[in-house]
Design a protein around this motif. Structure first.
Motif, PDB file in Angstrom:
ATOM      1  N   CYS A   1      48.203  45.418  25.040  1.00 31.50           N
ATOM      2  CA  CYS A   1      48.197  44.507  23.730  1.00 31.50           C
ATOM      3  C   CYS A   1      47.226  45.202  22.861  1.00 31.50           C
ATOM      4  O   CYS A   1      46.864  44.840  21.806  1.00 31.50           O
ATOM      5  CB  CYS A   1      47.717  43.266  23.899  1.00 31.50           C
ATOM      6  N   THR A   2      46.756  46.647  23.197  1.00 33.92           N
ATOM      7  CA  THR A   2      45.847  47.325  22.363  1.00 33.92           C
ATOM      8  C   THR A   2      46.520  47.550  20.784  1.00 33.92           C
ATOM      9  O   THR A   2      45.672  47.008  19.833  1.00 33.92           O
ATOM     10  CB  THR A   2      45.962  48.820  22.746  1.00 33.92           C
ATOM     11  N   TYR A   3      47.553  47.444  20.488  1.00 33.26           N
ATOM     12  CA  TYR A   3      47.923  47.571  19.025  1.00 33.26           C
ATOM     13  C   TYR A   3      49.101  46.577  18.956  1.00 33.26           C
ATOM     14  O   TYR A   3      50.231  47.150  18.131  1.00 33.26           O
ATOM     15  CB  TYR A   3      48.402  49.290  19.009  1.00 33.26           C
ATOM     16  N   PHE A   4      49.000  45.518  19.287  1.00 40.53           N
ATOM     17  CA  PHE A   4      50.205  44.575  19.375  1.00 40.53           C
ATOM     18  C   PHE A   4      50.468  44.044  17.884  1.00 40.53           C
ATOM     19  O   PHE A   4      51.677  44.073  17.763  1.00 40.53           O
ATOM     20  CB  PHE A   4      49.568  43.495  20.059  1.00 40.53           C
ATOM     21  N   SER A   5      49.615  44.289  17.082  1.00 41.74           N
ATOM     22  CA  SER A   5      50.241  43.745  15.411  1.00 41.74           C
ATOM     23  C   SER A   5      50.938  44.806  14.844  1.00 41.74           C
ATOM     24  O   SER A   5      51.390  44.384  13.983  1.00 41.74           O
ATOM     25  CB  SER A   5      48.843  43.496  14.932  1.00 41.74           C
ATOM     26  N   SER A   6      51.084  45.999  15.325  1.00 39.32           N
ATOM     27  CA  SER A   6      52.211  46.678  14.820  1.00 39.32           C
ATOM     28  C   SER A   6      53.444  46.792  15.293  1.00 39.32           C
ATOM     29  O   SER A   6      53.798  46.637  16.524  1.00 39.32           O
ATOM     30  CB  SER A   6      51.889  48.285  15.177  1.00 39.32           C
ATOM     31  N   SER A   7      54.416  46.632  14.359  1.00 46.21           N
ATOM     32  CA  SER A   7      55.876  46.498  14.946  1.00 46.21           C
ATOM     33  C   SER A   7      56.607  47.868  15.660  1.00 46.21           C
ATOM     34  O   SER A   7      57.271  47.537  16.645  1.00 46.21           O
ATOM     35  CB  SER A   7      56.867  46.126  13.905  1.00 46.21           C
ATOM     36  N   TYR A   8      55.900  48.630  15.379  1.00 43.55           N
ATOM     37  CA  TYR A   8      56.481  50.235  15.984  1.00 43.55           C
ATOM     38  C   TYR A   8      55.936  50.285  17.290  1.00 43.55           C
ATOM     39  O   TYR A   8      56.638  51.198  18.046  1.00 43.55           O
ATOM     40  CB  TYR A   8      55.888  51.287  15.167  1.00 43.55           C
ATOM     41  N   TYR A   9      54.994  49.453  17.820  1.00 39.58           N
ATOM     42  CA  TYR A   9      54.560  49.560  19.193  1.00 39.58           C
ATOM     43  C   TYR A   9      55.483  48.875  20.053  1.00 39.58           C
ATOM     44  O   TYR A   9      55.566  49.062  21.335  1.00 39.58           O
ATOM     45  CB  TYR A   9      53.169  48.607  19.186  1.00 39.58           C
ATOM     46  N   TRP A  10      56.443  48.029  19.632  1.00 32.72           N
ATOM     47  CA  TRP A  10      57.410  47.296  20.619  1.00 32.72           C
ATOM     48  C   TRP A  10      58.745  47.826  20.631  1.00 32.72           C
ATOM     49  O   TRP A  10      59.250  48.088  19.642  1.00 32.72           O
ATOM     50  CB  TRP A  10      57.276  45.833  20.248  1.00 32.72           C
ATOM     51  N   THR A  11      59.299  47.749  21.779  1.00 30.57           N
ATOM     52  CA  THR A  11      60.698  48.497  22.187  1.00 30.57           C
ATOM     53  C   THR A  11      61.836  47.471  21.821  1.00 30.57           C
ATOM     54  O   THR A  11      62.805  47.910  21.225  1.00 30.57           O
ATOM     55  CB  THR A  11      60.580  48.851  23.712  1.00 30.57           C
ATOM     56  N   TYR A  12      61.537  46.435  22.324  1.00 36.01           N
ATOM     57  CA  TYR A  12      62.780  45.202  22.308  1.00 36.01           C
ATOM     58  C   TYR A  12      62.341  44.140  21.494  1.00 36.01           C
ATOM     59  O   TYR A  12      61.347  43.357  21.700  1.00 36.01           O
ATOM     60  CB  TYR A  12      63.094  44.925  23.871  1.00 36.01           C
ATOM     61  N   TRP A  13      63.338  43.601  20.867  1.00 45.30           N
ATOM     62  CA  TRP A  13      63.144  42.260  20.033  1.00 45.30           C
ATOM     63  C   TRP A  13      64.282  41.225  20.125  1.00 45.30           C
ATOM     64  O   TRP A  13      65.525  41.490  20.177  1.00 45.30           O
ATOM     65  CB  TRP A  13      63.135  42.921  18.262  1.00 45.30           C
ATOM     66  N   GLY A  14      63.891  40.182  19.957  1.00 47.93           N
ATOM     67  CA  GLY A  14      64.991  39.092  19.718  1.00 47.93           C
ATOM     68  C   GLY A  14      65.311  38.852  18.408  1.00 47.93           C
ATOM     69  O   GLY A  14      64.860  39.797  17.453  1.00 47.93           O
ATOM     70  N   GLN A  15      66.343  37.863  17.991  1.00 46.96           N
ATOM     71  CA  GLN A  15      66.911  37.899  16.940  1.00 46.96           C
ATOM     72  C   GLN A  15      66.144  36.859  16.009  1.00 46.96           C
ATOM     73  O   GLN A  15      66.420  36.849  14.896  1.00 46.96           O
ATOM     74  CB  GLN A  15      68.351  37.075  17.060  1.00 46.96           C
ATOM     75  N   GLY A  16      65.101  36.290  16.555  1.00 49.91           N
ATOM     76  CA  GLY A  16      64.390  35.324  15.671  1.00 49.91           C
ATOM     77  C   GLY A  16      64.662  33.800  15.809  1.00 49.91           C
ATOM     78  O   GLY A  16      65.988  33.358  15.809  1.00 49.91           O
TER      79      GLY A  16
END
Length: 125
Positions: free
Chosen positions: A103-118
């Motif tokens: 979770c070091t840089y969790f607030s950056s969207s670019y840090y995450w690979t997979y996303w849900g639809q919301g």
């Protein structure tokens, strides 16, 4: 096929509670850190909370500390966000995300690979 699917959003009055779920398929969520983001109309996507793969570390945005709780059930391949004392300012589309990261840089969207639809959360009287 790899998917993250959020559920549990809806309309709630100020001061109310909701629990969001993030169900994963096509991946073993226990190997992944998970995060929740939100995006209100006209605003940038904001990191809300994060939990490491084994659940030993969590992070929260200052705006939700003490009101939101992130959790996970790796046996069910599902993550959760319990939201309490909701405020109109919490109104947004909420997204879950996953990556083989802490979770070091969790607030950056670019840090995450997979996303849900919301899923939409609306706090209003």
């Amino acid at each position: 096929q790899l998917q993250l699917v959020e559920s549990g959003g809806g309309l709630v009055q100020p001061g109310g509670s909701l629990r969001l779920s993030c169900a994963a398929s096509g991946l073993t969520l226990g190997y992944y850190g998970i995060a929740w983001f939100r995006q209100a109309p006209g605003k940038e996507r904001e990191g809300v909370s994060c939990m490491t793969s084994n659940g030993d570390s969590t992070n929260y945005a200052e705006s939700v500390k003490g009101r939101f709780t992130i959790s996970r059930d790796n046996a069910k391949n599902t993550g959760y966000l319990q939201m309490s004392s909701l405020e109109p300012e919490d109104t947004a589309v909420y997204y879950c995300a996953a990556a083989m990261r802490d979770c070091t840089y969790f607030s950056s969207s670019y840090y995450w690979t997979y996303w849900g639809q919301g899923t939409q959360v609306t706090v209003s009287s």
